[in-house]
Design an enzyme around this catalytic site. Structure first.
Site, PDB file in Angstrom:
ATOM      1  N   ASP A  80     -11.201   2.991  13.822  1.00 22.84           N
ATOM      2  CA  ASP A  80     -10.737   4.376  13.886  1.00 22.84           C
ATOM      3  C   ASP A  80     -11.810   5.375  13.458  1.00 22.84           C
ATOM      4  O   ASP A  80     -12.839   4.996  12.879  1.00 22.84           O
ATOM      5  CB  ASP A  80      -9.479   4.552  13.022  1.00 22.84           C
ATOM      6  CG  ASP A  80      -9.602   3.882  11.652  1.00 22.84           C
ATOM      7  OD1 ASP A  80     -10.730   3.584  11.228  1.00 22.84           O
ATOM      8  OD2 ASP A  80      -8.568   3.652  11.008  1.00 22.84           O
ATOM      9  N   ASP A 149       1.224   2.324   2.768  1.00 21.77           N
ATOM     10  CA  ASP A 149       2.486   2.396   3.531  1.00 21.77           C
ATOM     11  C   ASP A 149       2.558   1.330   4.630  1.00 21.77           C
ATOM     12  O   ASP A 149       3.419   1.376   5.490  1.00 21.77           O
ATOM     13  CB  ASP A 149       2.651   3.802   4.142  1.00 21.77           C
ATOM     14  CG  ASP A 149       1.518   4.150   5.117  1.00 21.77           C
ATOM     15  OD1 ASP A 149       0.589   3.323   5.295  1.00 21.77           O
ATOM     16  OD2 ASP A 149       1.558   5.250   5.705  1.00 21.77           O
ATOM     17  N   HIS A 151       0.145   0.749   6.885  1.00 19.05           N
ATOM     18  CA  HIS A 151      -0.566   1.053   8.129  1.00 19.05           C
ATOM     19  C   HIS A 151      -1.802   0.180   8.293  1.00 19.05           C
ATOM     20  O   HIS A 151      -2.406  -0.266   7.306  1.00 19.05           O
ATOM     21  CB  HIS A 151      -0.891   2.551   8.255  1.00 19.05           C
ATOM     22  CG  HIS A 151      -2.025   3.063   7.426  1.00 19.05           C
ATOM     23  ND1 HIS A 151      -1.889   4.116   6.555  1.00 19.05           N
ATOM     24  CD2 HIS A 151      -3.331   2.692   7.342  1.00 19.05           C
ATOM     25  CE1 HIS A 151      -3.060   4.364   5.985  1.00 19.05           C
ATOM     26  NE2 HIS A 151      -3.948   3.511   6.449  1.00 19.05           N
ATOM     27  N   GLU A 156       0.389   4.594  11.701  1.00 18.73           N
ATOM     28  CA  GLU A 156       1.316   4.935  10.631  1.00 18.73           C
ATOM     29  C   GLU A 156       2.719   4.408  10.962  1.00 18.73           C
ATOM     30  O   GLU A 156       2.988   4.022  12.107  1.00 18.73           O
ATOM     31  CB  GLU A 156       1.364   6.464  10.476  1.00 18.73           C
ATOM     32  CG  GLU A 156       0.021   7.098  10.091  1.00 18.73           C
ATOM     33  CD  GLU A 156      -0.339   6.897   8.616  1.00 18.73           C
ATOM     34  OE1 GLU A 156       0.082   5.897   8.018  1.00 18.73           O
ATOM     35  OE2 GLU A 156      -1.066   7.754   8.070  1.00 18.73           O
TER      36      GLU A 156
HETATM   37  C1  GLP Z   1      -7.712   4.097   5.849  1.00 18.14           C
HETATM   38  C2  GLP Z   1      -8.200   3.279   7.023  1.00 18.14           C
HETATM   39  C3  GLP Z   1      -7.566   1.901   7.042  1.00 18.14           C
HETATM   40  C4  GLP Z   1      -7.682   1.275   5.670  1.00 18.14           C
HETATM   41  C5  GLP Z   1      -6.964   2.121   4.652  1.00 18.14           C
HETATM   42  C6  GLP Z   1      -6.962   1.523   3.261  1.00 18.14           C
HETATM   43  O1  GLP Z   1      -6.490   4.684   6.075  1.00 18.14           O
HETATM   44  N1  GLP Z   1      -7.942   3.904   8.276  1.00 18.14           N
HETATM   45  O2  GLP Z   1      -8.214   1.101   8.016  1.00 18.14           O
HETATM   46  O3  GLP Z   1      -7.138  -0.021   5.696  1.00 18.14           O
HETATM   47  O4  GLP Z   1      -7.625   3.363   4.631  1.00 18.14           O
HETATM   48  O5  GLP Z   1      -8.117   1.882   2.571  1.00 18.14           O
HETATM   49  P1  GLP Z   1      -8.587   1.260   1.202  1.00 18.14           P
HETATM   50  O6  GLP Z   1      -9.159  -0.086   1.553  1.00 18.14           O
HETATM   51  O7  GLP Z   1      -9.623   2.192   0.692  1.00 18.14           O
HETATM   52  O8  GLP Z   1      -7.399   1.144   0.327  1.00 18.14           O
END
Ligand code: GLP
Length: 269
Positions: A80, A149, A151, A156
Site C-alpha cells: 500500500d 482493528d 486490517h 479496513e
Molecule cells: C499500517 C499498514 C499495515 C500494517 C499496520 C500495522 O496500517 N498499512 O500494513 O500492518 O500499519 O503497523 P505496525 O506494524 O506499525 O503496528
C-alpha cells in the site's frame, strides 16, 4: 493456519527470516546468475510497511551483507501507499521502504514496486498495479503486519473479500494508530491505495507477523474468530499456506495456544 509462538519480537524477526529464506530457496541464492533462465530461481515478494516487519528487514539486510542471500532475482510489490503525500515525504511508504530495506540490498530499483498515488487517476493506478503483479507471475510470498482493528494492507473492516488494489478510506482508529509517525493526527492521510483482500489471497504463501499486547485481540479474532468482513485478516483462515508468527504478548489471547506450541514442536521433531 500454522501458528508459531516466539518469546520476543526479536525471535519473531529471526523466525520470519528463516521461514522466508527457506521458502524462497534458490531465488535468494547468491550463486544464481542475475540473468538466470530458470524461473525457479527468481521470485516475487509481497512486502509490508508498519513497524512490525522492520526486524525481518534487518535480518534480511544482515544476511545480504554476510553474502548469504541476494535480492537480485527478486521482484517486489508493496501492499500500500498513502494518498495525498508525495513519494519524497519521509512518511510515504516509498521513503520508508527505501530507508529500511531497498537502499541496503541489491534489489533492482526498477523491480521494487509500490502503489503509485502521485497521479491523476488512482483507480487506473490500482488497475495497473494488479496487471503488473499478474505479469510478474503473481506473488510467491506475501509478508503482512496487522492493524489493531484486524486490517491487512489498508483493508479496513468491511472491506470486500474479493477486492483488488483500490483506494480505501482509513478508519479513525488506524489514523490514530499511525499518528505516531506524523507531527499530529491532522497530518495522517485519510486515504490510501492498497492491494485488496483478493490480491493478498492470491499470493501463494502468506507470512503474517504480529508483536505486542496491542495486537492480541486482532490476532485472536483473526486466528480463532469467525471469518467476517469486520476482521479483514480473518479471511486468511481460507488461505492454504498462511503462517502467523507471534511474540508471547500478541499470542496471549489465543484459546488454543498450547495446541499451537505442541503442533510446532511435533513439526520440528
Ligand atoms: C499500517 C499498514 C499495515 C500494517 C499496520 C500495522 O496500517 N498499512 O500494513 O500492518 O500499519 O503497523 P505496525 O506494524 O506499525 O503496528
Amino acid at each position: 493456519m500454522r501458528i508459531i509462538v516466539c518469546e520476543s519480537a526479536e525471535e519473531v524477526a529471526l523466525r520470519a527470516a528463516i521461514e522466508s529464506i527457506e521458502y524462497l530457496g534458490e531465488a535468494l541464492s547468491t550463486q544464481s546468475s542475475g540473468k538466470s533462465e530458470n524461473p525457479e530461481a527468481s521470485c516475487v515478494l509481497g512486502l509490508a510497511t508498519g513497524s512490525t516487519p522492520l526486524g525481518l528487514y534487518r535480518e534480511w539486510i544482515e544476511r545480504y551483507r554476510a553474502e548469504e542471500i541476494s535480492f537480485r532475482n527478486v521482484t517486489s510489490f508493496n501492499l500500500d501507499e498513502y494518498c495525498g503525500i508525495p513519494p519524497s515525504d519521509p512518511q510515504s511508504y516509498h521513503s520508508v521502504m527505501h530507508e529500511n530495506l531497498f537502499r541496503h540490498i541489491d534489489i533492482d530499483p526498477a523491480k521494487a514496486h509500490i502503489p503509485v498515488t502521485d497521479c491523476d487517476d488512482l483507480s487506473q493506478s490500482g488497475e495497473r498495479y494488479e496487471a503488473m503483479i499478474e505479469e510478474a507471475g503473481g506473488i510467491d510470498l506475501q509478508i503482512l503486519g496487522i492493524g489493531s482493528d484486524g486490517h491487512i494492507g489498508f483493508n479496513e473492516p468491511g472491506a470486500s473479500f474479493s477486492s483488488p488494489t483500490r483506494v480505501k478510506t482509513l478508519t479513525k482508529r488506524t489514523r490514530e494508530d499511525n499518528a505516531r509517525f506524523f507531527p499530529s493526527i491532522d497530518h495522517v492521510p485519510r486515504t490510501a491505495l492498497t492491494m485488496g483482500l483478493g490480491t493478498i489471497m492470491s499470493a501463494r504463501a502468506i507470512l503474517l507477523l504480529a508483536t505486542g499486547k496491542g495486537k492480541a485481540k486482532a490476532i485472536r479474532d483473526t486466528v480463532e474468530g469467525p471469518i467476517t468482513a469486520m476482521v479483514p485478516a480473518s479471511i486468511l483462515q481460507f488461505h492454504p499456506y498462511a503462517t502467523v508468527i507471534l511474540d508471547a504478548a500478541a499470542a496471549s489471547e489465543l484459546a488454543l495456544i498450547d495446541y499451537y506450541v505442541d503442533a510446532e514442536r511435533n513439526r520440528q521433531s
